[in-house]
Write a protein that holds these residues in place. Structure first.
Motif, PDB file in Angstrom:
ATOM      1  N   MET A 268     -10.337   7.793   3.886  1.00 23.34           N
ATOM      2  CA  MET A 268     -11.007   6.571   3.858  1.00 23.34           C
ATOM      3  C   MET A 268     -11.419   5.952   2.492  1.00 23.34           C
ATOM      4  SD  MET A 268     -14.582   5.552   6.420  1.00 23.34           S
ATOM      5  CE  MET A 268     -13.430   5.804   7.588  1.00 23.34           C
ATOM      6  N   LYS A 269     -11.290   4.758   2.265  1.00 21.36           N
ATOM      7  CA  LYS A 269     -11.854   4.186   0.834  1.00 21.36           C
ATOM      8  C   LYS A 269     -13.276   4.106   0.770  1.00 21.36           C
ATOM      9  CE  LYS A 269      -7.946   1.076   0.575  1.00 21.36           C
ATOM     10  NZ  LYS A 269      -7.563  -0.449   0.358  1.00 21.36           N
ATOM     11  N   ALA A 270     -13.775   4.343  -0.181  1.00 19.94           N
ATOM     12  CA  ALA A 270     -15.278   4.440  -0.487  1.00 19.94           C
ATOM     13  C   ALA A 270     -15.641   2.864  -0.376  1.00 19.94           C
ATOM     14  CB  ALA A 270     -15.697   4.849  -2.036  1.00 19.94           C
ATOM     15  N   SER A 271     -16.869   2.599   0.454  1.00 16.34           N
ATOM     16  CA  SER A 271     -17.293   1.380   0.511  1.00 16.34           C
ATOM     17  C   SER A 271     -18.811   1.418   0.344  1.00 16.34           C
ATOM     18  CB  SER A 271     -16.994   1.060   1.966  1.00 16.34           C
ATOM     19  OG  SER A 271     -15.855   1.008   2.512  1.00 16.34           O
ATOM     20  N   HIS A 272     -19.424   0.020   0.046  1.00 15.60           N
ATOM     21  CA  HIS A 272     -20.705  -0.058  -0.358  1.00 15.60           C
ATOM     22  C   HIS A 272     -21.238  -1.290   0.036  1.00 15.60           C
ATOM     23  CE1 HIS A 272     -24.403   0.687  -2.410  1.00 15.60           C
ATOM     24  NE2 HIS A 272     -24.502  -0.226  -2.971  1.00 15.60           N
ATOM     25  N   VAL A 273     -22.485  -1.537   0.733  1.00 16.46           N
ATOM     26  CA  VAL A 273     -23.023  -2.833   0.809  1.00 16.46           C
ATOM     27  C   VAL A 273     -24.322  -3.174  -0.069  1.00 16.46           C
ATOM     28  CG1 VAL A 273     -24.247  -4.064   2.948  1.00 16.46           C
ATOM     29  CG2 VAL A 273     -22.573  -2.383   3.426  1.00 16.46           C
ATOM     30  N   ILE A 274     -24.304  -4.351  -0.504  1.00 14.89           N
ATOM     31  CA  ILE A 274     -25.037  -4.712  -1.529  1.00 14.89           C
ATOM     32  C   ILE A 274     -25.955  -6.038  -0.734  1.00 14.89           C
ATOM     33  CG2 ILE A 274     -25.640  -6.240  -3.465  1.00 14.89           C
ATOM     34  CD1 ILE A 274     -22.946  -5.372  -4.764  1.00 14.89           C
ATOM     35  N   VAL A 275     -27.225  -5.446  -0.728  1.00 15.43           N
ATOM     36  CA  VAL A 275     -28.321  -6.403   0.132  1.00 15.43           C
ATOM     37  C   VAL A 275     -28.927  -7.432  -0.834  1.00 15.43           C
ATOM     38  CG1 VAL A 275     -30.585  -6.107   1.340  1.00 15.43           C
ATOM     39  CG2 VAL A 275     -28.639  -4.361   1.534  1.00 15.43           C
TER      40      VAL A 275
END
Length: 213
Positions: free
Chosen positions: A1-8
Motif C-alpha cells: 500500500m502506498k504511503a499516504s498522509h492527510v494535511i489538516v
C-alpha cells in the motif's frame, strides 16, 4: 500500500487559525488509522501567499515519503484545501490526491462570508481574480475526488457554497461525496454532541480509506 498522509488546514477566515479545527482533528484521523498532521498556513496574507505555502508543505510531505496526499480543510481552510486541489500548477510534486472540505468557503463571487474574501483578495478585488479563486469555477475532469460536508443551518457560510461545488464536480464527472446535515452552526470542528453532523469524521475516514488511504 502506498504511503499516504492527510494535511489538516484549520479555518479562521484567513485572519486566524481555529484551535478546534486543528490538532484535535488530526488526532481523530490518527485514531482511524490515518497518518495526519496540522499545517499552520499563513493568515492575514494576500493571495497567493496561503496557496504557495500549502503547496510547499505538500512538496515537503512528499519528500518525506508520502506518495499520496490529501488535504482536509475547514471553512476558509476548506477553501484553501480546494484551491490547492483545483488550481493549475507547474509541478506534479504539489498535486493533491484527495480533498475533504468541511463547511467550506467555495465562491469568492457570492456576497456571503466577505470576511474571508477581503482578507485573501482585498476589498477592491475585481471580478477576474474572484472568479480565478472560486472553487466552483476551477473544477475540471482531472480534479481529484472530493468529500464535502456542510449543515443546512450554517448562517456564516451558507450551504449554497457546498452545492455550487457539488454541481461543478457533477458537471465534470469528478467522484465526490456530499453530505448536508440539517442542524449545526458554523465552526463545529469534530461536531461532538452536535447530532447527525458528529458522524462526519467517521464517514470521511471511511471515504479516505476507500480512496486508498
Amino acid at each position: 500500500m502506498k504511503a499516504s498522509h492527510v494535511i489538516v488546514l484549520p479555518g479562521g477566515g484567513y485572519s486566524e487559525l481555529s484551535d478546534n479545527e486543528g490538532e484535535i482533528v488530526a488526532e481523530r484521523l490518527r485514531s482511524l488509522g490515518l497518518s495526519a498532521g496540522v499545517f499552520r498556513y499563513p493568515v492575514l496574507t494576500r493571495h497567493p501567499g496561503p496557496l504557495d505555502a500549502v503547496r510547499a508543505e505538500i512538496r515537503r510531505v512528499r519528500a518525506a515519503g508520502a506518495e499520496r496526499v490529501a488535504l482536509l480543510g475547514f471553512s476558509a481552510g476548506g477553501h484553501l484545501a480546494g484551491h490547492a486541489a483545483l488550481a493549475p500548477s507547474d509541478t506534479a510534486e504539489d498535486r493533491v490526491d484527495a480533498a475533504v472540505l468541511c463547511y467550506p468557503v467555495v465562491s469568492m463571487q457570492l456576497a456571503t462570508h466577505r470576511g474571508s474574501q477581503d482578507q485573501l483578495l482585498g476589498t477592491d478585488a475585481g471580478g477576474r481574480v474572484r472568479a480565478a479563486t472560486s472553487l466552483d469555477r476551477l473544477v475540471t475532469p482531472e480534479a481529484p475526488p472530493f468529500f464535502i460536508w456542510h449543515t443546512a443551518a450554517d448562517a456564516s457560510v451558507p450551504v449554497e457554497h457546498a452545492y455550487l461545488l457539488g454541481q461543478a464536480l457533477t458537471a465534470n464527472a469528478v467522484a465526490h461525496d456530499l453530505h448536508v446535515f440539517a442542524d449545526g452552526e458554523h465552526g463545529l470542528g469534530l461536531a461532538v454532541g452536535s447530532g447527525a453532523a458528529e458522524q462526519w469524521s467517521t464517514l470521511a475516514g471511511r471515504w479516505l480509506q476507500a480512496q486508498g488511504w
